[in-house]
Each structure stands twice: as C-alpha cells, then as structure tokens.
Design an enzyme around this catalytic site. Sequence first.
Site, PDB file in Angstrom:
ATOM      1  N   ASP A  13      60.673  38.978  70.304  1.00 45.61           N
ATOM      2  CA  ASP A  13      60.503  37.791  71.241  1.00 45.61           C
ATOM      3  C   ASP A  13      61.682  36.958  71.587  1.00 45.61           C
ATOM      4  O   ASP A  13      62.969  37.510  71.133  1.00 45.61           O
ATOM      5  CB  ASP A  13      59.871  36.694  70.287  1.00 45.61           C
ATOM      6  CG  ASP A  13      59.672  35.526  71.194  1.00 45.61           C
ATOM      7  OD1 ASP A  13      58.978  35.444  72.287  1.00 45.61           O
ATOM      8  OD2 ASP A  13      59.911  34.344  70.420  1.00 45.61           O
ATOM      9  N   SER A  14      61.542  36.339  72.478  1.00 46.98           N
ATOM     10  CA  SER A  14      63.112  35.383  73.098  1.00 46.98           C
ATOM     11  C   SER A  14      63.412  34.740  71.896  1.00 46.98           C
ATOM     12  O   SER A  14      64.719  34.618  71.985  1.00 46.98           O
ATOM     13  CB  SER A  14      62.748  34.653  74.047  1.00 46.98           C
ATOM     14  OG  SER A  14      61.652  33.678  73.631  1.00 46.98           O
ATOM     15  N   CYS A  76      55.842  38.121  72.885  1.00 45.44           N
ATOM     16  CA  CYS A  76      56.349  37.018  73.950  1.00 45.44           C
ATOM     17  C   CYS A  76      55.473  37.238  75.065  1.00 45.44           C
ATOM     18  O   CYS A  76      55.320  38.378  75.835  1.00 45.44           O
ATOM     19  CB  CYS A  76      57.862  37.357  74.233  1.00 45.44           C
ATOM     20  SG  CYS A  76      58.442  36.213  75.363  1.00 45.44           S
ATOM     21  N   GLU A 154      62.132  25.596  69.294  1.00 39.62           N
ATOM     22  CA  GLU A 154      63.386  26.401  69.068  1.00 39.62           C
ATOM     23  C   GLU A 154      64.250  25.366  68.154  1.00 39.62           C
ATOM     24  O   GLU A 154      65.180  25.527  67.466  1.00 39.62           O
ATOM     25  CB  GLU A 154      64.073  26.465  70.019  1.00 39.62           C
ATOM     26  CG  GLU A 154      63.307  27.823  71.026  1.00 39.62           C
ATOM     27  CD  GLU A 154      63.596  29.158  70.257  1.00 39.62           C
ATOM     28  OE1 GLU A 154      64.841  29.445  70.253  1.00 39.62           O
ATOM     29  OE2 GLU A 154      62.825  29.878  70.229  1.00 39.62           O
ATOM     30  N   CYS A 186      52.019  31.430  74.988  1.00 42.55           N
ATOM     31  CA  CYS A 186      53.044  31.349  74.675  1.00 42.55           C
ATOM     32  C   CYS A 186      53.300  31.448  73.115  1.00 42.55           C
ATOM     33  O   CYS A 186      52.420  30.619  72.400  1.00 42.55           O
ATOM     34  CB  CYS A 186      54.132  30.089  75.378  1.00 42.55           C
ATOM     35  SG  CYS A 186      55.754  30.071  74.553  1.00 42.55           S
ATOM     36  N   HIS A 188      55.088  30.453  70.956  1.00 43.96           N
ATOM     37  CA  HIS A 188      55.768  29.534  70.537  1.00 43.96           C
ATOM     38  C   HIS A 188      54.709  28.464  70.008  1.00 43.96           C
ATOM     39  O   HIS A 188      54.893  27.674  69.075  1.00 43.96           O
ATOM     40  CB  HIS A 188      56.895  28.916  71.318  1.00 43.96           C
ATOM     41  CG  HIS A 188      58.209  29.447  71.189  1.00 43.96           C
ATOM     42  ND1 HIS A 188      58.436  30.647  71.735  1.00 43.96           N
ATOM     43  CD2 HIS A 188      59.599  29.130  70.579  1.00 43.96           C
ATOM     44  CE1 HIS A 188      59.650  31.073  71.561  1.00 43.96           C
ATOM     45  NE2 HIS A 188      60.285  30.220  71.043  1.00 43.96           N
TER      46      HIS A 188
HETATM   47  N1  DGL Z   1      57.543  32.863  73.144  1.00 42.13           N
HETATM   48  C1  DGL Z   1      57.548  32.903  74.785  1.00 42.13           C
HETATM   49  C2  DGL Z   1      56.512  33.591  75.372  1.00 42.13           C
HETATM   50  O1  DGL Z   1      55.393  33.722  74.579  1.00 42.13           O
HETATM   51  C3  DGL Z   1      58.723  32.568  75.172  1.00 42.13           C
HETATM   52  C4  DGL Z   1      59.450  30.980  75.054  1.00 42.13           C
HETATM   53  C5  DGL Z   1      60.705  31.124  76.087  1.00 42.13           C
HETATM   54  O2  DGL Z   1      61.695  32.016  75.700  1.00 42.13           O
HETATM   55  O3  DGL Z   1      60.626  30.480  77.127  1.00 42.13           O
HETATM   56  O4  DGL Z   1      56.283  33.308  76.442  1.00 42.13           O
END
Ligand code: DGL
Length: 276
Positions: A13-14, A76, A154, A186, A188
């Site tokens: 993931d990012s 991600c 984050e 997402c 997150h």
């Molecule tokens: N967790 C990520 C997603 O599912 C990306 C969040 C990001 O880095 O902007 O899109």
Amino acid sequence: MNVDQNAPVGIFDSGFGGLTVARAVVDQLPGEDIIYLGDTARAPYGPRPIAEVRHYALTCLDALVGMGVKALVIACNTASAAVLADARERYDVPVIEVVLPAARRATRVSRTGRVGVLCTQATATSKAYDDAMAAAVGVEVTTAVCPRFVDFVEAGITGGPELSAAAEEYLAPIKASGADTVILGCTHYPLLSGVISYHLGDEVTLVSSADECANATYAMLASHGLLRAGAHGNRRFLTTGSPEKFAMIGARLLGEFVTSVEACGKMSLEQVKVEM
Ligand code: DGL
C-alpha cells in the site's frame, strides 16, 4: 509457474491503509508469512497523476517479487486502479487487488442498486469502480472523493471534530443519492468506518475493500494450491519512510498488530528497474 507454498505473501500500500487488508489476511490465514510494504515516503498517492502512481506501485511490487513472495496483494485502491490492466501479465505470481472484489460485493448486497463509492481523486479519475460495476444491471454509482481522509489516517487521527466536519462535507453527495450501499474504496477508510457510518446512518451497508480483498486472497491462494498451514506466520513490515514513525502510527491505528518495522529505502526501490 513454480511458486513455493511456504514463501510469504507480499502486501503493498502507499502507507498505513493496507494494514487493514493485512490484518484481515492474517485473521483468515494466520499460518501465512507476510511482508508488508508501505510506501509512506511517497504517500499519499491519491492526489498524484495515475502515471506517477503506476510508476511507484510497480517499483514496490517489483521489490516484493524480488524478495520471493508467492503472491502479491495490492492493498491500495489507487495503485490497483493504476496497474489493474497489466499487473497480472507482469508477474509470475498470482496478483490480488482491491477494486473488483469490493465492486462485486457491493452490486450483490445493494437492494436499491444505488451504490456509493468513497475514494481518492486518482481512483475517481481512473473510473475503475464505474468500469467494474458497468455490467451490473440497474446499478447507479455515485462517487465522492475524500481527499483529507488519508491525511487524517496517516496522522493517526480517526475521530474528533475536524474529521467529523470533513466527513459531513464529503458524504453529502452520497447521502443525497440515496445510496443503500457504500464502498470504502480506499484501504485507509475502514479505519474511519465509525465516523463514516455515523454520518451515513446505520441503514447504509458499508463494503470494506479490505475485507473483500482478504477473502479474494484466500480464494486465490486456495485455487493455486498455495495455502500454507501452520499456527503462526511471521510478519515483516517495510516502509520507505521512517520505521520509527511507521511503528508508532501503526501501533496507534492497529495496536500490537504492527511489529518489527524495517526501512526499505526509497532509493533502493528506485534502483529496481521498471519497464513501463
Ligand atoms: N490506501 C490507498 C487506497 O486504497 C491510497 C491512499 C493514498 O495514498 O492516497 O487508495
């Protein structure tokens, strides 16, 4: 394909969001070793152009493959949207991503056919969710971009008045659409499901791309004969940013799940040759 059943599963993931996928994978498959790579030095991916996300994602996925993983989990949505078209051809190991499993679940559970998608700007621009649900009869998709949600996560913030005000604003078009099912598009966002559900109301079903991706991971490993039995797999967490910061925020978000964080330098990733 000659893949070692005992090799680890690579999860990418990012930043921290993919930890929601990693935890769901570990819950379902406690015997698997996992290597998690969070590209925190370059997160967030969401505001970046798709081509840039694609480049970063491929360097990270190439690095995981170089570490000998038996399967890749793109935990991600933004990265999945950017590499979806060709990641499966690029690697010899099975690749699991987050968009299709979540889209499939949402179209199945929605009673009204009105589905909301909460996601980053890059995922919205890619139209990956619209495409994934295009063939479903009678489904109407409303997308809401939630740019600050990733920043909150984050920073380890999952509640409070500032987040609540952002949620109120971002969720307004979804509420207006009358969606009965909303995809947390997402990885997150499952960490914000409390505030999201509070603002949408509990009659709205939330579909977590993290849970659906973990189910798809199980199915993929099982169908390739790659499931590894065993009581307790080993977990490694790599970050392109500061390991101390990753360990601290990871612990704040997921308690004791995050252990042994190691540095995976952005520089060493950039040395991985990427053929675009
Ligand atoms: N967790 C990520 C997603 O599912 C990306 C969040 C990001 O880095 O902007 O899109």
